[in-house]
Scaffold this motif. Structure first.
Motif, PDB file in Angstrom:
ATOM      1  N   PRO A  41      27.895 -72.895  29.994  1.00  0.00           N
ATOM      2  CA  PRO A  41      28.613 -73.417  28.822  1.00  0.00           C
ATOM      3  C   PRO A  41      29.996 -72.808  28.706  1.00  0.00           C
ATOM      4  N   GLY A  42      30.933 -73.610  28.221  1.00  0.00           N
ATOM      5  CA  GLY A  42      32.284 -73.131  27.999  1.00  0.00           C
ATOM      6  C   GLY A  42      33.153 -73.037  29.232  1.00  0.00           C
ATOM      7  N   TRP A 117      35.002 -60.758  35.919  1.00  0.00           N
ATOM      8  CA  TRP A 117      33.934 -60.102  35.185  1.00  0.00           C
ATOM      9  C   TRP A 117      34.203 -60.145  33.692  1.00  0.00           C
ATOM     10  N   LEU A 118      33.167 -60.342  32.926  1.00  0.00           N
ATOM     11  CA  LEU A 118      33.287 -60.532  31.487  1.00  0.00           C
ATOM     12  C   LEU A 118      33.961 -59.340  30.816  1.00  0.00           C
ATOM     13  N   ARG A 189      34.402 -66.772  25.551  1.00  0.00           N
ATOM     14  CA  ARG A 189      33.740 -66.000  26.603  1.00  0.00           C
ATOM     15  C   ARG A 189      32.434 -65.392  26.085  1.00  0.00           C
ATOM     16  N   CYS A 190      32.469 -64.854  24.870  1.00  0.00           N
ATOM     17  CA  CYS A 190      31.254 -64.255  24.305  1.00  0.00           C
ATOM     18  C   CYS A 190      30.152 -65.301  24.140  1.00  0.00           C
ATOM     19  N   TYR A 191      30.508 -66.467  23.634  1.00  0.00           N
ATOM     20  CA  TYR A 191      29.525 -67.539  23.436  1.00  0.00           C
ATOM     21  C   TYR A 191      28.950 -68.006  24.773  1.00  0.00           C
ATOM     22  N   ALA A 192      29.830 -68.185  25.774  1.00  0.00           N
ATOM     23  CA  ALA A 192      29.354 -68.622  27.086  1.00  0.00           C
ATOM     24  C   ALA A 192      28.446 -67.578  27.719  1.00  0.00           C
ATOM     25  N   SER A 193      28.780 -66.306  27.535  1.00  0.00           N
ATOM     26  CA  SER A 193      27.961 -65.242  28.109  1.00  0.00           C
ATOM     27  C   SER A 193      26.588 -65.183  27.441  1.00  0.00           C
ATOM     28  N   ILE A 194      26.538 -65.353  26.116  1.00  0.00           N
ATOM     29  CA  ILE A 194      25.254 -65.311  25.403  1.00  0.00           C
ATOM     30  C   ILE A 194      24.391 -66.513  25.762  1.00  0.00           C
ATOM     31  N   LYS A 195      24.999 -67.688  25.838  1.00  0.00           N
ATOM     32  CA  LYS A 195      24.237 -68.894  26.150  1.00  0.00           C
ATOM     33  C   LYS A 195      23.693 -68.874  27.572  1.00  0.00           C
ATOM     34  N   SER A 198      24.352 -64.301  31.135  1.00  0.00           N
ATOM     35  CA  SER A 198      24.965 -63.537  32.221  1.00  0.00           C
ATOM     36  C   SER A 198      25.177 -62.072  31.851  1.00  0.00           C
ATOM     37  N   TRP A 199      25.227 -61.771  30.537  1.00  0.00           N
ATOM     38  CA  TRP A 199      25.422 -60.380  30.122  1.00  0.00           C
ATOM     39  C   TRP A 199      24.202 -59.523  30.453  1.00  0.00           C
ATOM     40  N   GLN A 200      23.031 -60.180  30.680  1.00  0.00           N
ATOM     41  CA  GLN A 200      21.839 -59.426  31.048  1.00  0.00           C
ATOM     42  C   GLN A 200      21.771 -59.156  32.537  1.00  0.00           C
TER      43      GLN A 200
END
Length: 238
Positions: A41-42, A117-118, A189-195, A198-200
């Motif tokens: 997403p995003g 990288w995020l 970026r935060c929304y795309a990472s949570i959806k 990838s942050w995990q």
């Protein structure tokens, strides 16, 4: 045994056609026999905003650099006052930073369909937003508060002062727009990472694999061969 007909589907491991430069949803050239991959997403919004950030950053860089160069040369005694100069240098440095990061993001998007990288992107977003918000508006106000009439009766100095005010104004406005773009990019970026989760996933640095080989040989001569070589060299010398 039945022969294979022309209508036999392609094998699963056949190479798929590239759907587009970034392989985004909505591209209709993707092979129908392959299973569509789930897009993060995003991605489209990130790509568009990254291109906008790069374009605005290069505009801010060029106009800020022009104003700095004119201020350093100081024709007709014109110079940028100290308070405005320090803020201009900060905005100039931010434009360099955002242009480099945006260019690296675009290069990685084209290569691997993923941004940098995020953590790196979020840090740059935060730095760009904080510094442009705290420095940009004041620098813009100081610039347009300058009065070219202060350099009268030197007409050349007045003309240069007017030109610098316009050039610097374009650079500072572009820098403020860069900060606005990164202000939007941060939550995207935060929304795309949570959806996507990838942050995990632990992000690793990959080092290109290769092979480095050194070959060498050591030759041991027998005592007899060594003496023969010495005698031969002596006879040649005589």
């Amino acid at each position: 045994m039945a022969s294979t007909s022309d209508s036999t589907p392609l094998l699963a491991d056949s190479e798929a056609l590239e759907a587009g430069e970034y392989n985004l949803p909505g591209d209709q050239t993707q092979d129908l026999t392959t299973t569509p991959q789930q897009k993060e997403p995003g991605v489209r919004a990130t790509i568009i905003l990254t291109h906008i950030s790069a374009a605005l950053s290069i505009i801010a860089f060029l106009f800020d650099l022009t104003a700095i160069a004119i201020g350093a040369i100081s024709p007709h005694g014109y110079y940028i006052f100290w308070g405005l100069q320090t803020r201009l240098q900060t905005m100039f440095a931010i434009s360099i930073l955002t242009f480099i990061i945006s260019s690296l993001n675009m290069a990685r998007l084209r290569h691997s369909r993923r941004p940098l990288w995020l953590g790196v992107n979020l840090i740059v977003d935060a730095v760009a937003v904080v510094y442009t918000a705290s420095v940009g508006p004041d620098a813009l106000a100081r610039n347009f508060n300058e009065s070219p009439d202060s350099w009268l009766p030197d007409e050349g100095a007045v003309a240069i002062a007017k030109a610098v005010i316009v050039v610097l104004g374009i650079g500072l406005i572009s820098g403020l727009l860069v900060g606005l773009v990164h202000l939007i990019l941060f939550p995207v970026r935060c929304y795309a990472s949570i959806k996507s989760g990838s942050w995990q996933t632990p992000q690793t640095w990959r080092i290109p694999s290769g092979e480095f080989k050194i070959e060498f040989s050591i030759k041991f001569l027998r005592q007899e061969e060594l003496q023969e070589e010495r005698q031969g060299s002596r006879s040649e010398g005589s």
